[in-house]
Write a protein that holds these residues in place. Structure first.
Motif, PDB file in Angstrom:
ATOM      1  N   CYS A 164       0.873  -1.230  -0.200  1.00 25.57           N
ATOM      2  CA  CYS A 164      -0.097  -0.057  -0.122  1.00 25.57           C
ATOM      3  C   CYS A 164       0.745   1.268  -0.048  1.00 25.57           C
ATOM      4  CB  CYS A 164      -1.028  -0.092   1.375  1.00 25.57           C
ATOM      5  SG  CYS A 164      -2.390  -0.678   1.128  1.00 25.57           S
ATOM      6  N   GLN A 165       0.350   2.158  -0.731  1.00 24.74           N
ATOM      7  CA  GLN A 165       0.956   3.502  -0.732  1.00 24.74           C
ATOM      8  C   GLN A 165       0.513   4.232   0.752  1.00 24.74           C
ATOM      9  OE1 GLN A 165       2.920   4.886  -3.320  1.00 24.74           O
ATOM     10  NE2 GLN A 165       3.203   6.868  -2.482  1.00 24.74           N
ATOM     11  N   HIS A 166      -0.571   4.110   1.046  1.00 28.27           N
ATOM     12  CA  HIS A 166      -0.915   4.681   2.494  1.00 28.27           C
ATOM     13  C   HIS A 166      -2.244   3.853   2.905  1.00 28.27           C
ATOM     14  CE1 HIS A 166      -0.116   7.813   5.488  1.00 28.27           C
ATOM     15  NE2 HIS A 166      -1.325   7.693   5.531  1.00 28.27           N
ATOM     16  N   GLY A 171     -10.360   3.291  13.049  1.00 29.78           N
ATOM     17  CA  GLY A 171      -9.834   3.450  14.565  1.00 29.78           C
ATOM     18  C   GLY A 171      -8.580   3.428  14.590  1.00 29.78           C
ATOM     19  N   GLY A 172      -8.281   3.954  15.881  1.00 32.03           N
ATOM     20  CA  GLY A 172      -6.713   4.005  16.386  1.00 32.03           C
ATOM     21  C   GLY A 172      -6.448   2.437  16.722  1.00 32.03           C
ATOM     22  N   TYR A 173      -7.110   1.485  17.049  1.00 27.75           N
ATOM     23  CA  TYR A 173      -6.969   0.156  17.570  1.00 27.75           C
ATOM     24  C   TYR A 173      -6.440  -0.740  16.137  1.00 27.75           C
ATOM     25  CZ  TYR A 173     -11.155  -2.281  15.733  1.00 27.75           C
ATOM     26  OH  TYR A 173     -12.214  -2.696  15.066  1.00 27.75           O
ATOM     27  N   VAL A 174      -7.043  -0.282  15.034  1.00 25.84           N
ATOM     28  CA  VAL A 174      -6.505  -1.064  13.894  1.00 25.84           C
ATOM     29  C   VAL A 174      -5.231  -0.170  13.354  1.00 25.84           C
ATOM     30  CG1 VAL A 174      -7.094  -1.132  11.393  1.00 25.84           C
ATOM     31  CG2 VAL A 174      -9.131  -0.920  12.954  1.00 25.84           C
ATOM     32  N   ARG A 175      -4.954   0.823  13.456  1.00 20.34           N
ATOM     33  CA  ARG A 175      -3.724   1.529  13.069  1.00 20.34           C
ATOM     34  C   ARG A 175      -2.677   0.867  14.063  1.00 20.34           C
ATOM     35  NH1 ARG A 175       0.123   5.049  15.350  1.00 20.34           N
ATOM     36  NH2 ARG A 175       1.138   6.335  13.463  1.00 20.34           N
ATOM     37  N   ASP A 176      -3.009   0.641  15.345  1.00 24.21           N
ATOM     38  CA  ASP A 176      -2.167   0.128  16.205  1.00 24.21           C
ATOM     39  C   ASP A 176      -1.689  -1.241  15.962  1.00 24.21           C
ATOM     40  OD1 ASP A 176      -1.952   2.329  17.521  1.00 24.21           O
ATOM     41  OD2 ASP A 176      -3.412   1.722  19.281  1.00 24.21           O
ATOM     42  N   GLY A 183       4.019  -4.718  11.010  1.00 26.79           N
ATOM     43  CA  GLY A 183       5.158  -4.036  10.778  1.00 26.79           C
ATOM     44  C   GLY A 183       4.919  -2.951   9.903  1.00 26.79           C
ATOM     45  N   ILE A 184       3.785  -2.219   9.769  1.00 24.78           N
ATOM     46  CA  ILE A 184       3.767  -1.039   8.825  1.00 24.78           C
ATOM     47  C   ILE A 184       4.407   0.063   9.442  1.00 24.78           C
ATOM     48  CG2 ILE A 184       2.401   0.156   7.367  1.00 24.78           C
ATOM     49  CD1 ILE A 184       2.507  -2.677   6.573  1.00 24.78           C
ATOM     50  N   SER A 185       4.951   0.942   8.797  1.00 23.37           N
ATOM     51  CA  SER A 185       5.621   2.083   9.292  1.00 23.37           C
ATOM     52  C   SER A 185       4.682   3.185   9.767  1.00 23.37           C
ATOM     53  CB  SER A 185       6.577   2.812   8.314  1.00 23.37           C
ATOM     54  OG  SER A 185       7.037   4.215   8.769  1.00 23.37           O
ATOM     55  N   PRO A 186       4.674   3.630  11.140  1.00 27.94           N
ATOM     56  CA  PRO A 186       3.803   4.535  11.427  1.00 27.94           C
ATOM     57  C   PRO A 186       3.138   5.617  10.528  1.00 27.94           C
ATOM     58  CG  PRO A 186       5.013   4.102  13.189  1.00 27.94           C
ATOM     59  CD  PRO A 186       5.595   3.531  12.022  1.00 27.94           C
ATOM     60  N   ASP A 187       4.050   6.140   9.940  1.00 27.95           N
ATOM     61  CA  ASP A 187       3.986   7.334   8.961  1.00 27.95           C
ATOM     62  C   ASP A 187       3.170   7.045   7.541  1.00 27.95           C
ATOM     63  OD1 ASP A 187       5.997   5.899   7.573  1.00 27.95           O
ATOM     64  OD2 ASP A 187       7.230   7.640   7.576  1.00 27.95           O
ATOM     65  N   ARG A 188       2.971   5.404   7.423  1.00 24.58           N
ATOM     66  CA  ARG A 188       2.099   4.967   6.418  1.00 24.58           C
ATOM     67  C   ARG A 188       0.787   4.777   6.892  1.00 24.58           C
ATOM     68  NH1 ARG A 188       4.170   0.493   4.514  1.00 24.58           N
ATOM     69  NH2 ARG A 188       2.570   0.350   2.821  1.00 24.58           N
ATOM     70  N   VAL A 189       0.348   5.148   7.995  1.00 27.95           N
ATOM     71  CA  VAL A 189      -1.164   4.826   8.614  1.00 27.95           C
ATOM     72  C   VAL A 189      -1.662   5.875   9.047  1.00 27.95           C
ATOM     73  CG1 VAL A 189      -2.532   2.965   9.842  1.00 27.95           C
ATOM     74  CG2 VAL A 189      -0.274   2.326   9.073  1.00 27.95           C
ATOM     75  N   THR A 190      -2.918   6.270   8.684  1.00 31.77           N
ATOM     76  CA  THR A 190      -3.589   7.576   9.165  1.00 31.77           C
ATOM     77  C   THR A 190      -5.048   7.139   9.785  1.00 31.77           C
ATOM     78  OG1 THR A 190      -2.611   9.128   7.809  1.00 31.77           O
ATOM     79  CG2 THR A 190      -4.400   9.988   8.918  1.00 31.77           C
ATOM     80  N   VAL A 191      -5.348   7.552  10.794  1.00 36.47           N
ATOM     81  CA  VAL A 191      -6.681   7.175  11.417  1.00 36.47           C
ATOM     82  C   VAL A 191      -7.383   8.403  11.083  1.00 36.47           C
ATOM     83  CG1 VAL A 191      -8.013   6.956  13.486  1.00 36.47           C
ATOM     84  CG2 VAL A 191      -5.865   6.010  13.549  1.00 36.47           C
ATOM     85  N   VAL A 192      -8.710   8.020  10.338  1.00 35.16           N
ATOM     86  CA  VAL A 192      -9.611   8.847   9.678  1.00 35.16           C
ATOM     87  C   VAL A 192     -10.934   8.984  10.328  1.00 35.16           C
ATOM     88  CG1 VAL A 192      -8.343   9.517   7.510  1.00 35.16           C
ATOM     89  CG2 VAL A 192     -10.016   7.524   7.705  1.00 35.16           C
ATOM     90  N   ILE A 374      -8.120  12.126   3.835  1.00 37.87           N
ATOM     91  CA  ILE A 374      -7.974  11.365   2.558  1.00 37.87           C
ATOM     92  C   ILE A 374      -7.437  12.219   1.226  1.00 37.87           C
ATOM     93  CG2 ILE A 374      -8.767   9.832   0.791  1.00 37.87           C
ATOM     94  CD1 ILE A 374     -10.421   8.261   2.986  1.00 37.87           C
ATOM     95  N   SER A 375      -7.945  13.337   1.233  1.00 38.44           N
ATOM     96  CA  SER A 375      -7.865  14.285  -0.055  1.00 38.44           C
ATOM     97  C   SER A 375      -6.583  14.873   0.407  1.00 38.44           C
ATOM     98  CB  SER A 375      -8.817  15.228   0.147  1.00 38.44           C
ATOM     99  OG  SER A 375      -8.518  15.958  -1.134  1.00 38.44           O
ATOM    100  N   ARG A 376      -6.085  15.187   1.562  1.00 42.81           N
ATOM    101  CA  ARG A 376      -4.916  15.832   1.965  1.00 42.81           C
ATOM    102  C   ARG A 376      -3.661  15.070   1.788  1.00 42.81           C
ATOM    103  NH1 ARG A 376      -7.633  18.076   6.458  1.00 42.81           N
ATOM    104  NH2 ARG A 376      -6.783  16.366   7.702  1.00 42.81           N
ATOM    105  N   THR A 377      -3.744  13.684   2.021  1.00 44.60           N
ATOM    106  CA  THR A 377      -2.828  12.721   1.685  1.00 44.60           C
ATOM    107  C   THR A 377      -2.479  12.571   0.184  1.00 44.60           C
ATOM    108  OG1 THR A 377      -3.497  11.523   4.021  1.00 44.60           O
ATOM    109  CG2 THR A 377      -1.853  10.334   2.139  1.00 44.60           C
ATOM    110  N   PHE A 378      -3.681  12.433  -0.568  1.00 43.79           N
ATOM    111  CA  PHE A 378      -3.646  12.059  -1.999  1.00 43.79           C
ATOM    112  C   PHE A 378      -2.785  13.471  -2.561  1.00 43.79           C
ATOM    113  CE2 PHE A 378      -7.426   9.339  -2.469  1.00 43.79           C
ATOM    114  CZ  PHE A 378      -6.519   7.950  -2.303  1.00 43.79           C
ATOM    115  N   THR A 379      -2.973  14.418  -2.165  1.00 42.96           N
ATOM    116  CA  THR A 379      -2.439  15.572  -2.971  1.00 42.96           C
ATOM    117  C   THR A 379      -0.848  15.778  -2.415  1.00 42.96           C
ATOM    118  OG1 THR A 379      -3.019  17.211  -1.129  1.00 42.96           O
ATOM    119  CG2 THR A 379      -4.541  16.853  -2.999  1.00 42.96           C
ATOM    120  N   THR A 380      -0.473  15.276  -1.379  1.00 44.10           N
ATOM    121  CA  THR A 380       0.880  15.237  -1.106  1.00 44.10           C
ATOM    122  C   THR A 380       1.751  13.881  -1.476  1.00 44.10           C
ATOM    123  OG1 THR A 380       0.417  14.456   1.336  1.00 44.10           O
ATOM    124  CG2 THR A 380       0.374  16.812   0.737  1.00 44.10           C
ATOM    125  N   GLN A 381       1.082  13.048  -2.032  1.00 47.48           N
ATOM    126  CA  GLN A 381       1.720  11.917  -2.575  1.00 47.48           C
ATOM    127  C   GLN A 381       1.862  11.800  -4.043  1.00 47.48           C
ATOM    128  OE1 GLN A 381       0.483   8.450  -0.375  1.00 47.48           O
ATOM    129  NE2 GLN A 381       1.225   9.255   1.623  1.00 47.48           N
TER     130      GLN A 381
END
Length: 381
Positions: A164-166, A171-176, A183-192, A374-381
């Motif tokens: 995945c790109q991102h 929920g936060g429990y899914v991100r954790d 083992g996904i890098s924390p900067d590649r997961v966003t709770v929305v 989600i839109s903010r992430t798309f526009t920066t990647q």
């Protein structure tokens, strides 16, 4: 596939789902459709990808499923545990995206995602409410058997997350879990988070002292906590004969419940009637075994109706650790009954919970907030 003619410089996104057209309101409780509407409101061009299998592919998948999982229940999710089926659908999604001129695909599950990052022409994103590891923790009834034989599926999930790109999570429990277990890098997961569909916030009068409890399930009565709720209600009513429970969602529940004292089954009702039931209820009794998130909890709190559920998955987050509801530690009818009695004994506390819960969900959960993130992430990647 459907498309809207984009304007110059417009962000173009394709939504996809294996369970139906993502732009149809009936798919995944309407989450993709609601998200698409808000992304469009922000100026994005949102398209739909929903490849369909041929009959030959379906028969082949069924055979592979029977061999690999020893005759476990056959359904779309089960057959998509087969590597060849997943790879075929992932390829179909990428090819459809290229035909549409889209280089960003937002998946609403991993079953149609590539298992590696070799597809450089299309960037794949994921919006999810659960993971395979989390789903196994509270597997219901016969699902433990197929879960134990599906170690390869766990590896397919791991590969899909890694490609995945991102990843966006409810929920936060899914991100954790994605970070700690996969083992996904924390900067590649966003709770929305998520939104709440058509529910209208309610600020009118409520009778917490005499109002009925409410249980809602359109399907999966047992998995949604129906049998557990009935057993607990039966125990609680021995001490509080005035307690009432309304069961709503499906006409078939009448035969499941039978002539249970204090329980009224209304079955399927129009949305306006369901909204009125949420507004008049003193408490939502919904001890779901393994529901990842539970939009019904958000809808209840938006109606100033506190909730009772099991202390697992998304409910602790939705209730802010139990501030706006009651978290039951185990799926035990006696423990749940004690919680019911405790909750209904203090109408003032229920009123305070309802007010604080409504403020909490209205400030944190909306499809516009999800689309913004989600839109903010798309526009920066």
């Amino acid at each position: 596939m459907s498309a809207v003619t984009p304007g110059p410089g417009t962000l173009r996104i394709a939504l996809t789902s294996v369970f139906g057209d993502p732009l149809e309101a009936s798919t995944w409780s309407g989450a993709p459709a609601n998200l698409a509407n808000e992304l469009r409101a922000l100026g994005a061009d949102v398209l739909s990808i929903h490849p369909r299998s041929t009959r030959g592919h379906d028969l082949w998948d069924a055979l592979q499923h029977f061999i690999g999982l020893g005759g476990a229940p056959l359904n779309r999710e089960a057959t998509m545990r087969i590597p060849s089926a997943r790879a075929r659908r992932a390829l179909a999604v990428s090819q459809a995206a290229l035909r549409l001129g889209v280089d960003r695909v937002l998946h609403t599950g991993t079953l149609d995602m590539p298992a590696d990052a070799s597809d450089r022409a299309v960037r794949h994103y994921l919006y999810c409410d659960h993971t395979w590891d989390l789903a196994k923790r509270y597997a219901v009834r016969g699902r433990q058997r197929s879960a134990g034989r599906a170690e390869p599926f766990e590896e397919l999930e791991r590969s899909a997350y890694a490609a995945c790109q991102h990843i966006f999570t409810f929920g936060g429990y899914v991100r954790d879990n994605l970070v700690d277990h996969y083992g996904i890098s924390p900067d590649r997961v966003t709770v929305v988070g998520s939104g709440m569909g058509r529910i209208r916030p309610y600020d009118g009068p409520k009778d917490y002292a005499h109002g009925a409890m409410l249980f809602i399930a359109k399907h999966l009565f047992t998995e949604k906590g129906g049998q557990l709720a009935l057993k607990a209600f039966r125990i609680a009513r021995r001490r509080r004969p005035d307690l009432r429970l309304i069961v709503v969602g499906n006409d078939r529940w009448r035969s499941l419940v039978g002539a249970e004292p204090g329980v009224h089954v209304v079955g399927h009702v129009p949305w306006d009637a369901l909204e009125e039931l949420l507004r008049s209820a003193a408490l939502l009794l919904q001890p779901m075994f393994n529901d990842p998130w539970g939009q019904v909890y958000l809808e209840a709190l938006a109606s100033r109706t506190p909730v009772i559920g099991l202390d697992r998955n998304g409910l602790p987050e939705i209730t802010d650790g139990g501030r706006h509801g009651f978290l039951v530690p185990v799926a035990d009818p006696v423990v749940l009954a004690e919680t019911i009695i405790d909750a209904m004994a203090d109408p003032d506390r229920l009123a305070a919970m309802g007010e604080s819960g409504q403020r909490h969900v209205l400030s944190r959960y909306s499809w516009r907030r999800v689309a913004d993130s989600i839109s903010r992430t798309f526009t920066t990647q």
